[in-house]
Motif scaffolding. Structure first.
Motif, PDB file in Angstrom:
ATOM      1  N   THR A  46      43.796  19.693  87.491  1.00  0.00           N
ATOM      2  CA  THR A  46      43.796  21.262  87.518  1.00  0.00           C
ATOM      3  C   THR A  46      44.940  21.952  87.187  1.00  0.00           C
ATOM      4  O   THR A  46      46.099  21.182  87.484  1.00  0.00           O
ATOM      5  CB  THR A  46      43.468  21.771  89.075  1.00  0.00           C
ATOM      6  N   ILE A  47      45.125  22.958  86.442  1.00  0.00           N
ATOM      7  CA  ILE A  47      46.246  23.462  85.992  1.00  0.00           C
ATOM      8  C   ILE A  47      46.346  24.979  86.443  1.00  0.00           C
ATOM      9  O   ILE A  47      45.378  25.592  86.435  1.00  0.00           O
ATOM     10  CB  ILE A  47      45.936  23.717  84.375  1.00  0.00           C
ATOM     11  N   HIS A  48      47.424  25.247  87.219  1.00  0.00           N
ATOM     12  CA  HIS A  48      47.576  26.537  87.545  1.00  0.00           C
ATOM     13  C   HIS A  48      48.017  27.457  86.557  1.00  0.00           C
ATOM     14  O   HIS A  48      48.944  27.312  85.865  1.00  0.00           O
ATOM     15  CB  HIS A  48      48.717  26.506  88.706  1.00  0.00           C
ATOM     16  N   MET A  49      47.362  28.519  86.692  1.00  0.00           N
ATOM     17  CA  MET A  49      47.580  29.821  85.637  1.00  0.00           C
ATOM     18  C   MET A  49      49.119  30.564  86.220  1.00  0.00           C
ATOM     19  O   MET A  49      48.750  30.950  87.012  1.00  0.00           O
ATOM     20  CB  MET A  49      46.503  30.652  85.230  1.00  0.00           C
ATOM     21  N   VAL A  50      50.016  30.733  85.018  1.00  0.00           N
ATOM     22  CA  VAL A  50      51.143  31.417  85.404  1.00  0.00           C
ATOM     23  C   VAL A  50      50.960  32.893  84.327  1.00  0.00           C
ATOM     24  O   VAL A  50      50.595  32.484  83.276  1.00  0.00           O
ATOM     25  CB  VAL A  50      52.335  30.491  85.142  1.00  0.00           C
ATOM     26  N   GLU A  51      51.230  33.765  84.914  1.00  0.00           N
ATOM     27  CA  GLU A  51      51.086  34.953  83.878  1.00  0.00           C
ATOM     28  C   GLU A  51      52.242  35.001  83.069  1.00  0.00           C
ATOM     29  O   GLU A  51      53.479  34.817  83.409  1.00  0.00           O
ATOM     30  CB  GLU A  51      51.508  36.177  85.132  1.00  0.00           C
ATOM     31  N   GLY A  52      51.849  35.392  81.930  1.00  0.00           N
ATOM     32  CA  GLY A  52      52.740  35.401  80.707  1.00  0.00           C
ATOM     33  C   GLY A  52      53.404  36.773  80.604  1.00  0.00           C
ATOM     34  O   GLY A  52      53.229  37.641  81.333  1.00  0.00           O
ATOM     35  N   ASP A  53      53.501  36.968  79.188  1.00  0.00           N
ATOM     36  CA  ASP A  53      54.279  38.224  78.679  1.00  0.00           C
ATOM     37  C   ASP A  53      53.880  38.444  77.271  1.00  0.00           C
ATOM     38  O   ASP A  53      53.818  37.455  76.443  1.00  0.00           O
ATOM     39  CB  ASP A  53      55.774  38.148  78.983  1.00  0.00           C
ATOM     40  N   TYR A  54      53.423  39.345  76.875  1.00  0.00           N
ATOM     41  CA  TYR A  54      52.856  39.539  75.406  1.00  0.00           C
ATOM     42  C   TYR A  54      54.035  39.670  74.405  1.00  0.00           C
ATOM     43  O   TYR A  54      53.838  39.463  73.420  1.00  0.00           O
ATOM     44  CB  TYR A  54      52.083  40.797  75.292  1.00  0.00           C
ATOM     45  N   SER A  55      55.179  39.725  75.225  1.00  0.00           N
ATOM     46  CA  SER A  55      56.382  39.608  74.023  1.00  0.00           C
ATOM     47  C   SER A  55      56.832  38.027  73.825  1.00  0.00           C
ATOM     48  O   SER A  55      57.547  37.826  72.952  1.00  0.00           O
ATOM     49  CB  SER A  55      57.456  40.523  74.414  1.00  0.00           C
ATOM     50  N   ASN A  56      56.182  37.416  74.598  1.00  0.00           N
ATOM     51  CA  ASN A  56      56.693  35.897  74.302  1.00  0.00           C
ATOM     52  C   ASN A  56      55.895  35.282  73.415  1.00  0.00           C
ATOM     53  O   ASN A  56      54.800  34.367  73.341  1.00  0.00           O
ATOM     54  CB  ASN A  56      56.350  35.080  75.882  1.00  0.00           C
ATOM     55  N   ILE A  57      55.918  35.856  72.125  1.00  0.00           N
ATOM     56  CA  ILE A  57      55.037  35.645  70.849  1.00  0.00           C
ATOM     57  C   ILE A  57      55.587  34.186  70.358  1.00  0.00           C
ATOM     58  O   ILE A  57      56.658  33.851  70.436  1.00  0.00           O
ATOM     59  CB  ILE A  57      55.236  36.624  69.925  1.00  0.00           C
ATOM     60  N   LYS A  58      54.507  33.579  69.446  1.00  0.00           N
ATOM     61  CA  LYS A  58      55.069  32.432  68.854  1.00  0.00           C
ATOM     62  C   LYS A  58      55.238  32.794  67.286  1.00  0.00           C
ATOM     63  O   LYS A  58      54.564  33.562  66.704  1.00  0.00           O
ATOM     64  CB  LYS A  58      54.020  31.225  68.910  1.00  0.00           C
TER      65      LYS A  58
END
Ligand code: CTP
Ligand code: MG
Length: 232
Positions: A200-212
């Motif tokens: 199982t993977i825990h979901m961590v909240e990201g950020d829309y500016s963390n673009i690739k």
């Protein structure tokens, strides 16, 4: 005490961006793209050491960047592989990690990862063993076969994948070994392998500016994000 390693994956060719050098060495403002990601892990107190994965031809450039910007946490530069999955595996097998060490695998092409995301990822890996960073999908995603729409997925359950992805060492090492045995190649992230291995993977909240940074246009977008940050 387990150690926390930031693993910066800079082993790609950057074919979609193009140019004389791979995108991770191209400048975003005054710094090579890879330096932005390394900087974030260098600045994060939760991170002990940094490994950078790179094609052998650019080892010298990477060490010069580490020296120039004083990234003293950089412990080693590891040779990349033909795929992201191989590059990631090369990092996992590059030294004797302890079973309970925490590894954060991060795309060099994501310059704006925040210290909050790094801290949340480390904490989640310690608590749950495996964690990935996600943001809710804002577009409605369709599945297409040929030229026909076959399925509209329920957007409420869809997220965009970001990095870092954080794991206890034994979990990510076993997942990669199992993938090799199962003939899984070319995974575009590490979580997919850990899911296939049954964790199982825990979901961590990201950020829309963390673009690739994927295309040349994304360099312009990244500059816009930087300029908008100066406004606050
Ligand atoms: N990566 C890697 N080793 C590879 C391929 C990719 O370490 N063999 C890294 C890239 O350097 C990048 C991240 O994985 O930081 C995400 O990959 P992507 O955005 O696809 O970068 P590239 O593979 O370099 O670009 P392209 O697919 O356009 O060639
Ligand atoms: Mg690629």
């Amino acid at each position: 005490m387990p150690s926390v390693y930031g693993v910066i994956l800079a082993g790609g060719k950057g074919t979609r961006v193009g140019g004389d050098q791979p995108k991770q060495l191209q400048l975003l403002n005054d710094r090579p793209l890879v330096a932005w990601a390394v900087d974030a892990f260098q600045s994060a107190n939760a991170v002990d050491r940094i490994l950078i994965v790179s094609p052998k031809a650019y080892f010298n450039d990477i060490w010069m960047i580490a020296n120039e910007y004083g990234y003293y946490k950089v412990l080693d530069v590891v040779e990349g592989g033909a795929t992201r999955q191989e590059s990631s595996y090369n990092a996992l097998t590059s030294r004797n990690f302890n079973d309970d060490d925490i590894l954060l695998l991060h795309d060099a092409a994501r310059p704006f990862v925040s210290s909050e995301i790094i801290i949340r990822s480390v904490d989640a890996a310690v608590q749950y063993g495996a964690a990935g960073v996600y943001v809710p999908a804002v577009d409605t995603i369709a599945e297409i076969e040929g030229e026909s729409v076959t399925l509209i997925l329920n957007r409420n359950r869809l997220y965009y994948t970001q990095t870092p992805q954080a794991f206890v060492y034994t979990i990510i090492r076993h997942a990669h070994e199992k993938a090799l045995l199962d003939g899984i190649k070319g995974a575009t992230d590490d979580v997919s392998l850990v899911v296939s291995a049954g964790h199982t993977i825990h979901m961590v909240e990201g950020d829309y500016s963390n673009i690739k940074i994927t295309s040349a246009h994304d360099f312009n977008l990244a500059e816009c994000i930087l300029n908008s940050k100066h406004l606050y």
